[in-house]
Write a protein that holds these residues in place. Structure first.
Motif, PDB file in Angstrom:
ATOM      1  N   LYS A 242      29.961 -17.525   7.608  1.00 56.00           N
ATOM      2  CA  LYS A 242      29.328 -16.514   6.767  1.00 56.00           C
ATOM      3  C   LYS A 242      30.325 -15.895   5.791  1.00 56.00           C
ATOM      4  O   LYS A 242      30.002 -15.659   4.620  1.00 56.00           O
ATOM      5  CB  LYS A 242      28.710 -15.426   7.645  1.00 56.00           C
ATOM      6  CG  LYS A 242      27.440 -15.870   8.371  1.00 56.00           C
ATOM      7  CD  LYS A 242      26.827 -14.697   9.130  1.00 56.00           C
ATOM      8  CE  LYS A 242      25.491 -15.097   9.751  1.00 56.00           C
ATOM      9  NZ  LYS A 242      24.833 -13.965  10.424  1.00 56.00           N
ATOM     10  N   VAL A 243      31.529 -15.633   6.265  1.00 58.82           N
ATOM     11  CA  VAL A 243      32.570 -15.098   5.384  1.00 58.82           C
ATOM     12  C   VAL A 243      32.928 -16.130   4.317  1.00 58.82           C
ATOM     13  O   VAL A 243      33.089 -15.790   3.135  1.00 58.82           O
ATOM     14  CB  VAL A 243      33.823 -14.710   6.194  1.00 58.82           C
ATOM     15  CG1 VAL A 243      34.992 -14.393   5.270  1.00 58.82           C
ATOM     16  CG2 VAL A 243      33.525 -13.509   7.088  1.00 58.82           C
ATOM     17  N   ASP A 244      33.041 -17.398   4.712  1.00 60.40           N
ATOM     18  CA  ASP A 244      33.404 -18.452   3.768  1.00 60.40           C
ATOM     19  C   ASP A 244      32.384 -18.556   2.629  1.00 60.40           C
ATOM     20  O   ASP A 244      32.749 -18.807   1.466  1.00 60.40           O
ATOM     21  CB  ASP A 244      33.521 -19.798   4.493  1.00 60.40           C
ATOM     22  CG  ASP A 244      34.141 -20.859   3.622  1.00 60.40           C
ATOM     23  OD1 ASP A 244      33.391 -21.582   2.930  1.00 60.40           O
ATOM     24  OD2 ASP A 244      35.385 -20.974   3.595  1.00 60.40           O
ATOM     25  N   LYS A 245      31.101 -18.365   2.931  1.00 60.56           N
ATOM     26  CA  LYS A 245      30.080 -18.419   1.885  1.00 60.56           C
ATOM     27  C   LYS A 245      30.317 -17.349   0.830  1.00 60.56           C
ATOM     28  O   LYS A 245      30.092 -17.583  -0.368  1.00 60.56           O
ATOM     29  CB  LYS A 245      28.693 -18.257   2.505  1.00 60.56           C
ATOM     30  CG  LYS A 245      28.200 -19.493   3.250  1.00 60.56           C
ATOM     31  CD  LYS A 245      26.800 -19.296   3.798  1.00 60.56           C
ATOM     32  CE  LYS A 245      26.332 -20.552   4.525  1.00 60.56           C
ATOM     33  NZ  LYS A 245      24.967 -20.390   5.104  1.00 60.56           N
ATOM     34  N   GLU A 246      30.767 -16.185   1.264  1.00 60.85           N
ATOM     35  CA  GLU A 246      31.059 -15.117   0.302  1.00 60.85           C
ATOM     36  C   GLU A 246      32.297 -15.441  -0.531  1.00 60.85           C
ATOM     37  O   GLU A 246      32.348 -15.131  -1.722  1.00 60.85           O
ATOM     38  CB  GLU A 246      31.220 -13.785   1.020  1.00 60.85           C
ATOM     39  CG  GLU A 246      29.966 -13.303   1.736  1.00 60.85           C
ATOM     40  CD  GLU A 246      28.757 -13.224   0.824  1.00 60.85           C
ATOM     41  OE1 GLU A 246      28.913 -12.790  -0.340  1.00 60.85           O
ATOM     42  OE2 GLU A 246      27.650 -13.601   1.260  1.00 60.85           O
ATOM     43  N   ILE A 247      33.291 -16.075   0.088  1.00 58.76           N
ATOM     44  CA  ILE A 247      34.478 -16.489  -0.674  1.00 58.76           C
ATOM     45  C   ILE A 247      34.094 -17.581  -1.669  1.00 58.76           C
ATOM     46  O   ILE A 247      34.608 -17.620  -2.800  1.00 58.76           O
ATOM     47  CB  ILE A 247      35.590 -16.961   0.281  1.00 58.76           C
ATOM     48  CG1 ILE A 247      36.036 -15.790   1.179  1.00 58.76           C
ATOM     49  CG2 ILE A 247      36.788 -17.506  -0.502  1.00 58.76           C
ATOM     50  CD1 ILE A 247      37.065 -16.169   2.229  1.00 58.76           C
ATOM     51  N   GLN A 248      33.190 -18.470  -1.274  1.00 60.44           N
ATOM     52  CA  GLN A 248      32.692 -19.486  -2.206  1.00 60.44           C
ATOM     53  C   GLN A 248      32.080 -18.832  -3.443  1.00 60.44           C
ATOM     54  O   GLN A 248      32.306 -19.281  -4.582  1.00 60.44           O
ATOM     55  CB  GLN A 248      31.637 -20.359  -1.528  1.00 60.44           C
ATOM     56  CG  GLN A 248      32.159 -21.268  -0.435  1.00 60.44           C
ATOM     57  CD  GLN A 248      31.041 -22.024   0.252  1.00 60.44           C
ATOM     58  OE1 GLN A 248      30.155 -22.581  -0.401  1.00 60.44           O
ATOM     59  NE2 GLN A 248      31.055 -22.027   1.591  1.00 60.44           N
ATOM     60  N   LYS A 249      31.292 -17.786  -3.243  1.00 56.58           N
ATOM     61  CA  LYS A 249      30.657 -17.095  -4.372  1.00 56.58           C
ATOM     62  C   LYS A 249      31.710 -16.504  -5.309  1.00 56.58           C
ATOM     63  O   LYS A 249      31.530 -16.493  -6.538  1.00 56.58           O
ATOM     64  CB  LYS A 249      29.736 -15.995  -3.856  1.00 56.58           C
ATOM     65  CG  LYS A 249      28.514 -16.498  -3.105  1.00 56.58           C
ATOM     66  CD  LYS A 249      27.696 -15.326  -2.544  1.00 56.58           C
ATOM     67  CE  LYS A 249      26.530 -15.810  -1.703  1.00 56.58           C
ATOM     68  NZ  LYS A 249      25.766 -14.669  -1.117  1.00 56.58           N
ATOM     69  N   LEU A 251      34.860 -17.681  -5.721  1.00 55.82           N
ATOM     70  CA  LEU A 251      35.495 -18.802  -6.424  1.00 55.82           C
ATOM     71  C   LEU A 251      34.573 -19.388  -7.483  1.00 55.82           C
ATOM     72  O   LEU A 251      35.029 -19.889  -8.525  1.00 55.82           O
ATOM     73  CB  LEU A 251      35.897 -19.893  -5.418  1.00 55.82           C
ATOM     74  CG  LEU A 251      36.952 -19.512  -4.375  1.00 55.82           C
ATOM     75  CD1 LEU A 251      37.188 -20.664  -3.413  1.00 55.82           C
ATOM     76  CD2 LEU A 251      38.264 -19.099  -5.038  1.00 55.82           C
ATOM     77  N   ASN A 252      33.262 -19.339  -7.235  1.00 53.79           N
ATOM     78  CA  ASN A 252      32.290 -19.916  -8.178  1.00 53.79           C
ATOM     79  C   ASN A 252      32.172 -19.124  -9.473  1.00 53.79           C
ATOM     80  O   ASN A 252      31.555 -19.607 -10.438  1.00 53.79           O
ATOM     81  CB  ASN A 252      30.911 -20.020  -7.520  1.00 53.79           C
ATOM     82  CG  ASN A 252      30.849 -21.116  -6.476  1.00 53.79           C
ATOM     83  OD1 ASN A 252      31.653 -22.050  -6.488  1.00 53.79           O
ATOM     84  ND2 ASN A 252      29.891 -21.025  -5.561  1.00 53.79           N
ATOM     85  N   VAL A 253      32.748 -17.933  -9.517  1.00 52.73           N
ATOM     86  CA  VAL A 253      32.753 -17.164 -10.758  1.00 52.73           C
ATOM     87  C   VAL A 253      33.566 -17.887 -11.829  1.00 52.73           C
ATOM     88  O   VAL A 253      33.288 -17.783 -13.026  1.00 52.73           O
ATOM     89  CB  VAL A 253      33.317 -15.753 -10.510  1.00 52.73           C
ATOM     90  CG1 VAL A 253      33.482 -14.994 -11.823  1.00 52.73           C
ATOM     91  CG2 VAL A 253      32.408 -14.979  -9.565  1.00 52.73           C
ATOM     92  N   TYR A 254      34.538 -18.663 -11.400  1.00 50.15           N
ATOM     93  CA  TYR A 254      35.407 -19.396 -12.329  1.00 50.15           C
ATOM     94  C   TYR A 254      34.777 -20.738 -12.724  1.00 50.15           C
ATOM     95  O   TYR A 254      33.816 -21.198 -12.098  1.00 50.15           O
ATOM     96  CB  TYR A 254      36.777 -19.614 -11.690  1.00 50.15           C
ATOM     97  CG  TYR A 254      37.506 -18.321 -11.420  1.00 50.15           C
ATOM     98  CD1 TYR A 254      38.340 -17.748 -12.379  1.00 50.15           C
ATOM     99  CD2 TYR A 254      37.336 -17.638 -10.209  1.00 50.15           C
ATOM    100  CE1 TYR A 254      38.997 -16.550 -12.138  1.00 50.15           C
ATOM    101  CE2 TYR A 254      37.984 -16.439  -9.957  1.00 50.15           C
ATOM    102  CZ  TYR A 254      38.808 -15.896 -10.931  1.00 50.15           C
ATOM    103  OH  TYR A 254      39.444 -14.699 -10.698  1.00 50.15           O
ATOM    104  N   LYS A 255      35.315 -21.347 -13.752  1.00 47.01           N
ATOM    105  CA  LYS A 255      34.811 -22.638 -14.205  1.00 47.01           C
ATOM    106  C   LYS A 255      34.884 -23.679 -13.094  1.00 47.01           C
ATOM    107  O   LYS A 255      34.039 -24.574 -13.009  1.00 47.01           O
ATOM    108  CB  LYS A 255      35.608 -23.116 -15.424  1.00 47.01           C
ATOM    109  CG  LYS A 255      35.446 -22.241 -16.658  1.00 47.01           C
ATOM    110  CD  LYS A 255      36.301 -22.755 -17.798  1.00 47.01           C
ATOM    111  CE  LYS A 255      36.153 -21.857 -19.025  1.00 47.01           C
ATOM    112  NZ  LYS A 255      37.020 -22.313 -20.158  1.00 47.01           N
ATOM    113  N   SER A 256      35.904 -23.578 -12.292  1.00 45.15           N
ATOM    114  CA  SER A 256      36.083 -24.473 -11.149  1.00 45.15           C
ATOM    115  C   SER A 256      36.945 -23.741 -10.122  1.00 45.15           C
ATOM    116  O   SER A 256      37.592 -22.735 -10.442  1.00 45.15           O
ATOM    117  CB  SER A 256      36.761 -25.780 -11.564  1.00 45.15           C
ATOM    118  OG  SER A 256      38.091 -25.531 -12.003  1.00 45.15           O
TER     119      SER A 256
END
Length: 486
Positions: A242-249, A251-256
């Protein structure tokens, strides 16, 4: 105005109670792709040494000041102010907090921790960055002291239940977010009053990134993982996912994701580990009131009285035992404690020396800072007695090495000199925890607070910069951050 730094902004995410073994299992089984990516592209150590006691407010104070409690002055989540003869509680169990006084505990956490108790003589990361003309941000951390004045937004419900003023001003970094008390986003929803959950922390961090507001250093804390581990045990892989999903969000703010680490330095840490508990109350719970039943122990719901001899302050698997009656030698109290084999470290001060005994081994260890012996962290000591009480050995270079109790000499010294008073520090064996009046305990779950490596060794991950930590200790992380920010 947020000061812009020519160097990469540093983003540190502190995941409360994140432990290395379940983290690596979550990564290997595909449950944590964001943490996997950061680990693959950075430096990782599974065994950074935390502070002591292994309780979040003490640990976070060490992180922000680069000192142990003997300097930063936050002894634990629960302790006794000898000078003012009152208990200081920053929010332990519900029953304990309400018996001590909910209003006082809320005030301690919201205001007193940062503005009174955290030693003004030591500087925080935010204060030192400000001296360099740089800014910082704190998201969801209860320890946050910085150089700027902020008005806290005390919600109506909290004002009524805790009798708090609706006008409280605190010292925090330029960017300050803490649940309903303060947030970056004007119209933010937070289901928790005193802190934000993982989604709140993620949203606040994404807000800064999208608006190009990242300062030189940002600390974001995810606290709810601690509650999950207390009840589900350290191997709560679902919580990590669950925490990792938030970190993914984020990181997804960036182009990659590659762009994310090209633009920033990312640091991921836990703050403490956990020791599993079992189902047997009698085997797990060390009731200090029963061990010290021959003495008059203060009741937490009443002020300290003149004839009270002892005050108990429990931090799960660690406790402070305060001896108010000066006619009682500390050794007499220690003599009662050594009879319980579940107490593996008993420590107190005597003539400016630190004394160690144990309920698991006979003998005594006496030590103090300075001397001919050095440990692997370059700290020097004068020692006599039995090193095996702390499972310390000398290597072929006559250097002290730690095992079960990482950095034990400095961390015990830090606790023993963290505040005024006559007191004994006790540490429980893995699988056991202390109890006093109304103390919360964790049957068939997990808990922390002790000196043992199960709770003291935390994961440390850094990426976005070519940097390694040769002798990883949380107490040295402040210097690393300031060096990277300059």
């Amino acid at each position: 105005m947020i000061s812009q730094n020519k160097k990469k902004p540093i983003i540190l995410i502190n995941i409360d109670s994140l432990v290395s073994d379940p983290l690596q299992i979550a990564i290997q089984t595909g449950r944590a792709p964001a943490l996997h990516f950061l680990m693959e592209n950075g430096y990782f150590t599974p065994d950074m040494v935390s502070s002591y006691p292994t309780m979040s407010v003490t640990i976070d104070s060490t992180l922000l000041t680069g000192t142990y409690p003997d300097q930063h002055g936050i002894p634990g989540l629960n302790w006794f102010d000898f000078k003012h003869r009152k208990m200081i509680n920053y929010g332990t169990g519900v029953r304990e907090v309400f018996r001590m006084g909910f209003s006082q505990a809320a005030h301690n956490m919201v205001y007193q921790l940062n503005n009174v108790d955290l030693n003004q003589s030591v500087s925080t990361i935010y204060e030192e960055l400000d001296h360099q003309g740089l800014s910082g941000a704190s998201i969801n951390s209860f320890v946050y002291r910085g150089p700027k004045k902020h008005d806290l937004n005390i919600p109506y419900l909290l004002r009524r239940t805790a009798n708090l003023s609706d006008h409280l001003t605190t010292n925090a970094p330029e960017l300050f977010s803490l649940g309903s008390l303060s947030s970056f986003r004007k119209f933010s929803f937070n289901p928790q009053i005193l802190s934000g959950n993982r989604k709140f922390t993620s949203r606040e961090l994404r807000y800064l990134i999208k608006r190009n507001l990242l300062p030189a250093f940002t600390l974001g804390v995810i606290q709810e993982t601690d509650l999950r581990v207390h009840f589900k045990g350290p191997y709560d892989l679902r919580g990590i996912a669950k925490v990792d999903k938030e970190i993914q969000k984020v990181l997804n703010v960036y182009k990659s994701w590659e762009d994310a680490i090209n633009q920033n330095i990312w640091i991921i840490i836990g703050d403490n580990g956990h020791s599993r508990t079992g189902w047997s109350y009698n085997q797990i719970i060390i009731d200090l009131r029963k061990i010290l039943s021959g003495f008059k122990i203060n009741k937490i719901n009443t002020p300290v009285e003149n004839d009270d001899q002892i005050v108990l302050s429990v931090n799960q698997r660690m406790a402070y035992i305060y001896i108010l009656d000066e006619r009682i030698p500390l050794r007499d109290i220690a003599g009662s404690l050594v009879k319980d084999p579940r107490i593996d470290v008993i420590a107190w001060q005597e003539d400016e020396k630190n004394i160690i005994q144990s309920g698991t081994k006979s003998g005594e260890l006496i030590y103090q800072p300075g001397g001919d012996l050095t440990d692997l962290y370059g700290q020097s000591w004068t020692i006599r007695g039995d090193l095996s009480l702390l499972n310390i050995k000398k290597n072929e270079h006559n250097q002290l090495e730690y095992d079960d109790f990482p950095d034990a000499l400095a961390r015990i010294h830090g606790a023993l000199h963290s505040h005024e008073g006559r007191y004994i520090v006790v540490n429980a064996k893995p699988g056991s925890e202390f109890k006093a009046q109304s103390t919360p305990f964790h049957i068939a779950g997990a808990c922390h607070g002790s000196l043992h490596k199960q709770e003291s060794l935390i994961p440390f991950l850094i990426t976005g910069v070519d940097e390694e930590v040769k002798l990883p200790r949380l107490v040295e992380l402040k210097d690393l951050i300031l060096r990277l920010a300059k």
